[in-house]
Design a protein around this motif. Structure first.
Motif, mmCIF file in Angstrom:
data_model
loop_
_atom_site.group_PDB
_atom_site.id
_atom_site.type_symbol
_atom_site.label_atom_id
_atom_site.label_comp_id
_atom_site.label_asym_id
_atom_site.label_seq_id
_atom_site.Cartn_x
_atom_site.Cartn_y
_atom_site.Cartn_z
ATOM 1 N N ARG A 1 0.855 -1.309 -0.224
ATOM 2 C CA ARG A 1 -0.094 0.027 -0.065
ATOM 3 C C ARG A 1 0.824 1.143 0.079
ATOM 4 O O ARG A 1 0.484 2.095 -0.652
ATOM 5 C CB ARG A 1 -0.968 -0.198 1.084
ATOM 6 N N ALA A 2 1.985 1.007 0.494
ATOM 7 C CA ALA A 2 2.928 2.438 0.875
ATOM 8 C C ALA A 2 3.384 2.559 -0.532
ATOM 9 O O ALA A 2 3.423 4.059 -0.935
ATOM 10 C CB ALA A 2 4.150 2.081 1.729
ATOM 11 N N TRP A 3 3.804 1.745 -1.429
ATOM 12 C CA TRP A 3 4.316 1.971 -2.740
ATOM 13 C C TRP A 3 3.272 2.659 -3.395
ATOM 14 O O TRP A 3 3.532 3.723 -4.228
ATOM 15 C CB TRP A 3 4.814 0.816 -3.298
ATOM 16 N N LEU A 4 1.984 2.382 -3.490
ATOM 17 C CA LEU A 4 0.960 2.838 -4.309
ATOM 18 C C LEU A 4 0.725 4.208 -4.111
ATOM 19 O O LEU A 4 0.465 5.329 -4.824
ATOM 20 C CB LEU A 4 -0.427 2.066 -3.988
ATOM 21 N N ALA A 5 0.462 4.532 -2.526
ATOM 22 C CA ALA A 5 0.567 5.844 -2.231
ATOM 23 C C ALA A 5 1.385 6.798 -2.748
ATOM 24 O O ALA A 5 1.090 7.872 -3.146
ATOM 25 C CB ALA A 5 0.098 5.867 -0.597
ATOM 26 N N GLU A 6 2.773 6.550 -2.605
ATOM 27 C CA GLU A 6 3.642 7.361 -2.861
ATOM 28 C C GLU A 6 4.029 7.616 -4.275
ATOM 29 O O GLU A 6 3.981 8.710 -4.845
ATOM 30 C CB GLU A 6 5.135 6.795 -2.563
ATOM 31 N N ASN A 7 3.578 6.427 -5.194
ATOM 32 C CA ASN A 7 3.733 6.579 -6.654
ATOM 33 C C ASN A 7 2.453 7.760 -7.080
ATOM 34 O O ASN A 7 2.615 8.267 -7.902
ATOM 35 C CB ASN A 7 3.499 5.320 -7.280
ATOM 36 N N ARG A 8 1.210 7.496 -6.504
ATOM 37 C CA ARG A 8 0.137 8.252 -6.880
ATOM 38 C C ARG A 8 0.413 9.513 -6.461
ATOM 39 O O ARG A 8 0.065 10.659 -7.548
ATOM 40 C CB ARG A 8 -1.005 7.819 -5.787
ATOM 41 N N ALA A 9 0.932 9.892 -5.475
ATOM 42 C CA ALA A 9 1.103 11.310 -5.064
ATOM 43 C C ALA A 9 2.112 11.988 -6.143
ATOM 44 O O ALA A 9 1.912 13.262 -6.581
ATOM 45 C CB ALA A 9 1.877 11.538 -3.586
ATOM 46 N N LYS A 10 3.124 11.190 -6.446
ATOM 47 C CA LYS A 10 4.179 11.743 -7.321
ATOM 48 C C LYS A 10 3.407 12.106 -8.753
ATOM 49 O O LYS A 10 3.527 13.232 -9.252
ATOM 50 C CB LYS A 10 5.177 10.801 -7.798
ATOM 51 N N ILE A 11 2.582 11.300 -9.256
ATOM 52 C CA ILE A 11 2.093 11.496 -10.363
ATOM 53 C C ILE A 11 0.966 12.481 -10.401
ATOM 54 O O ILE A 11 0.809 13.228 -11.483
ATOM 55 C CB ILE A 11 0.959 10.207 -10.894
ATOM 56 N N LEU A 12 0.174 12.720 -9.314
ATOM 57 C CA LEU A 12 -0.824 13.873 -9.359
ATOM 58 C C LEU A 12 0.049 15.039 -9.012
ATOM 59 O O LEU A 12 -0.727 15.936 -9.756
ATOM 60 C CB LEU A 12 -1.714 13.484 -7.954
ATOM 61 N N ALA A 13 1.189 15.193 -8.468
ATOM 62 C CA ALA A 13 1.952 16.386 -8.553
ATOM 63 C C ALA A 13 2.135 16.718 -10.133
ATOM 64 O O ALA A 13 2.243 18.013 -10.233
ATOM 65 C CB ALA A 13 2.855 16.419 -7.532
ATOM 66 N N THR A 14 2.932 15.617 -10.637
ATOM 67 C CA THR A 14 3.044 16.278 -11.896
ATOM 68 C C THR A 14 2.002 16.420 -12.770
ATOM 69 O O THR A 14 2.009 17.328 -13.909
ATOM 70 C CB THR A 14 3.983 14.821 -12.615
ATOM 71 N N ARG A 15 0.955 15.780 -12.700
ATOM 72 C CA ARG A 15 -0.175 16.025 -13.506
ATOM 73 C C ARG A 15 -0.749 17.557 -13.401
ATOM 74 O O ARG A 15 -1.246 18.042 -14.530
ATOM 75 C CB ARG A 15 -1.300 14.969 -13.142
ATOM 76 N N ALA A 16 -0.699 18.116 -12.143
ATOM 77 C CA ALA A 16 -0.986 19.231 -11.971
ATOM 78 C C ALA A 16 -0.283 20.288 -12.495
ATOM 79 O O ALA A 16 -0.812 21.166 -13.141
ATOM 80 C CB ALA A 16 -1.207 19.521 -10.409
ATOM 81 N N ARG A 17 1.249 20.080 -12.535
ATOM 82 C CA ARG A 17 1.934 20.901 -13.189
ATOM 83 C C ARG A 17 1.887 20.811 -14.468
ATOM 84 O O ARG A 17 1.878 21.818 -15.436
ATOM 85 C CB ARG A 17 3.371 20.393 -12.731
ATOM 86 N N LEU A 18 1.490 19.680 -15.271
ATOM 87 C CA LEU A 18 1.486 19.479 -16.644
ATOM 88 C C LEU A 18 0.282 20.342 -17.099
ATOM 89 O O LEU A 18 0.282 20.958 -18.114
ATOM 90 C CB LEU A 18 1.340 18.264 -17.156
ATOM 91 N N THR A 19 -0.785 20.081 -16.302
ATOM 92 C CA THR A 19 -2.157 20.782 -16.942
ATOM 93 C C THR A 19 -1.889 22.300 -16.955
ATOM 94 O O THR A 19 -2.319 22.822 -17.769
ATOM 95 C CB THR A 19 -3.045 20.383 -15.595
ATOM 96 N N GLU A 20 -1.159 22.804 -15.739
ATOM 97 C CA GLU A 20 -1.012 24.268 -15.536
ATOM 98 C C GLU A 20 -0.245 24.905 -16.724
ATOM 99 O O GLU A 20 -0.632 25.840 -17.326
ATOM 100 C CB GLU A 20 -0.533 24.559 -14.138
ATOM 101 N N ARG A 21 0.570 24.211 -17.169
ATOM 102 C CA ARG A 21 1.808 24.520 -18.098
ATOM 103 C C ARG A 21 1.116 24.501 -19.446
ATOM 104 O O ARG A 21 1.241 25.366 -20.313
ATOM 105 C CB ARG A 21 3.193 23.751 -18.090
ATOM 106 N N LEU A 22 0.302 23.530 -19.904
ATOM 107 C CA LEU A 22 -0.306 23.421 -21.055
ATOM 108 C C LEU A 22 -1.488 24.747 -21.036
ATOM 109 O O LEU A 22 -1.562 25.274 -22.135
ATOM 110 C CB LEU A 22 -1.097 21.870 -21.240
ATOM 111 N N ARG A 23 -1.889 24.833 -20.053
ATOM 112 C CA ARG A 23 -3.139 26.123 -20.307
ATOM 113 C C ARG A 23 -2.542 27.126 -20.438
ATOM 114 O O ARG A 23 -3.143 27.950 -21.088
ATOM 115 C CB ARG A 23 -4.050 26.082 -18.797
ATOM 116 N N LYS A 24 -1.253 27.553 -19.826
ATOM 117 C CA LYS A 24 -0.520 28.491 -20.146
ATOM 118 C C LYS A 24 -0.189 28.704 -21.569
ATOM 119 O O LYS A 24 -0.020 29.737 -22.341
ATOM 120 C CB LYS A 24 0.597 28.704 -19.151
ATOM 121 N N LEU A 25 0.113 27.417 -22.168
ATOM 122 C CA LEU A 25 0.283 27.670 -23.711
ATOM 123 C C LEU A 25 -0.870 27.859 -24.510
ATOM 124 O O LEU A 25 -0.861 27.458 -25.839
ATOM 125 C CB LEU A 25 1.246 26.342 -23.937
ATOM 126 N N ASN A 26 -2.068 27.903 -23.852
ATOM 127 C CA ASN A 26 -3.166 28.346 -24.398
ATOM 128 C C ASN A 26 -3.962 26.911 -25.043
ATOM 129 O O ASN A 26 -4.560 26.947 -26.071
ATOM 130 C CB ASN A 26 -2.956 29.239 -25.791
#
Ligand SMILES: *Cc1c(COP(=O)(O)O)cnc(C)c1O
Length: 339
Positions: free
Chosen positions: A246-271
């Motif tokens: 369970r610990a591996w899953l929680a840690e992996n999920r947190a990393k992916i979600l953080a990168t997803r938020a950053r990717l979303t924001e940057r793409l929006r900035k590029l219109n």
């Protein structure tokens, strides 16, 4: 028939691969150790036909009984089993659009008809999705959906299932990246079947393992249709170990979600228009720039994303959430290739 076309799997290491929603990080070390041990000790005999060691572990983790679980050689195997069990020649299968294209291929393989019901522009499901039809035998819903990454709430899923005259398979391949799931609905409504995959959130796409949860009388019928030994001994043991970490899953999920938020924001900035995703990928469309040439130029540079063009809906880019360095490189090259 044409057959299903999987995303490109170039067999070279020197590319950045953001096209088939694989997890960018290695799986849990506990899984690797289990694979070593199982390979050394237990390949001489046939595996347990029902993947019992996995079922017991999953039942514990999910808080259900083992006989509510059916295991498959990837969740695609389970989608095939359910379609073969429920949909006969000339009968009808319903799928949302745009969504996972394999559902349509499964209908074709059965000599069955399929019917696409469009999402609303905000990716919600219209009431027509639950309309009864005489020969309707099975309805698929990817939740979170691909390519959008959007979700339909469990309350809405239950409402749809209660109006339908046939089972509703909720494909939860990406659910570990989401904030909701429909598992609890299976006990409340016998028409709801939930399928899950270890390919994405557990970083085990190469292993081939998935499972579904349905009421036991349905699992019993699906069992008749599957290959006797559809899951091998190595994958059964490895998948059970994966669910246990369970610990591996929680840690992996947190990393992916953080990168997803950053990717979303940057793409929006590029219109780009990017709908909020609850999966490990994002769907980006653009009002003025043509996206196909962007996809092609990036591919030429060794950065693989997915270009999708849905007739009557529009086209866009589906980008899997990779490691931070890969996403940075992708964003840098994307910015450079914008018209
Ligand atoms: C990846 C995917 C699957 C297949 O998962 P496997 O377990 O690798 O077969 C099923 N449904 C959807 C929507 C997917 O994206």
């Amino acid at each position: 028939m044409t057959g299903y076309q999987p995303g490109e799997q170039p067999q070279t290491q020197r590319i950045i691969k953001l096209n088939t929603n694989e997890n960018p990080y290695p799986c849990s070390p506990v899984v690797v150790e289990t694979i070593r041990r199982t390979a050394a000790e237990s390949l001489r005999r046939y595996p347990d036909p029902m993947a019992e060691p996995f079922r017991r572990r999953a039942a514990e983790v999910l808080g259900i009984e083992p006989d509510w679980i059916l295991c498959g050689n990837g969740s695609d195997d389970l989608l095939t089993i359910v379609t073969r069990a429920l949909v006969g020649q000339g009968q009808l299968l319903r799928l949302p659009y745009p969504s996972y294209i394999l559902y349509k291929t499964l209908a074709e393989l059965q000599g069955a008809r399929s019917e696409e019901v469009r999402f609303a522009p905000d990716w919600s499901v219209p009431d027509a999705f639950a309309d009864g039809a005489e020969e309707l035998r099975l309805v698929f819903l990817a939740n979170p959906n691909s390519p959008s990454g959007t979700v339909v709430s469990p309350a809405r899923v239950l409402e749809l299932a209660e109006r339908l005259p046939c089972p509703l398979l909720v494909d939860e391949a990406y659910v570990d990246f989401a904030e909701m799931n429909c598992l609890d609905l299976v006990a409340r409504c016998e028409r709801i079947i939930v399928s899950r995959s270890l390919s994405k959130s557990y970083a085990l796409a190469g292993l081939r393992f998935g499972y579904l949860v349905a009421q036991p009388h349905l699992v019993e019928q699906f069992t008749k249709v599957k290959d006797s030994y559809n899951c091998d001994a190595v994958s059964i043991a490895a998948a059970a170990a994966a669910l246990g970490d369970r610990a591996w899953l929680a840690e992996n999920r947190a990393k992916i979600l953080a990168t997803r938020a950053r990717l979303t924001e940057r793409l929006r900035k590029l219109n780009f228009n990017v709908v909020d995703s609850q999966a490990n990928f994002v769907w980006a469309t653009h009002d003025s720039a043509a996206v196909r040439p962007i996809f092609e130029r990036l591919r030429h540079e060794g950065i693989y994303i997915r270009y999708m063009n849905y007739a009557g809906w529009g086209d866009g880019l589906r980008v899997s959430v990779g490691t931070d360095p890969h996403i940075d490189r992708f964003l840098e090259r994307l910015e450079n290739n914008l018209p």
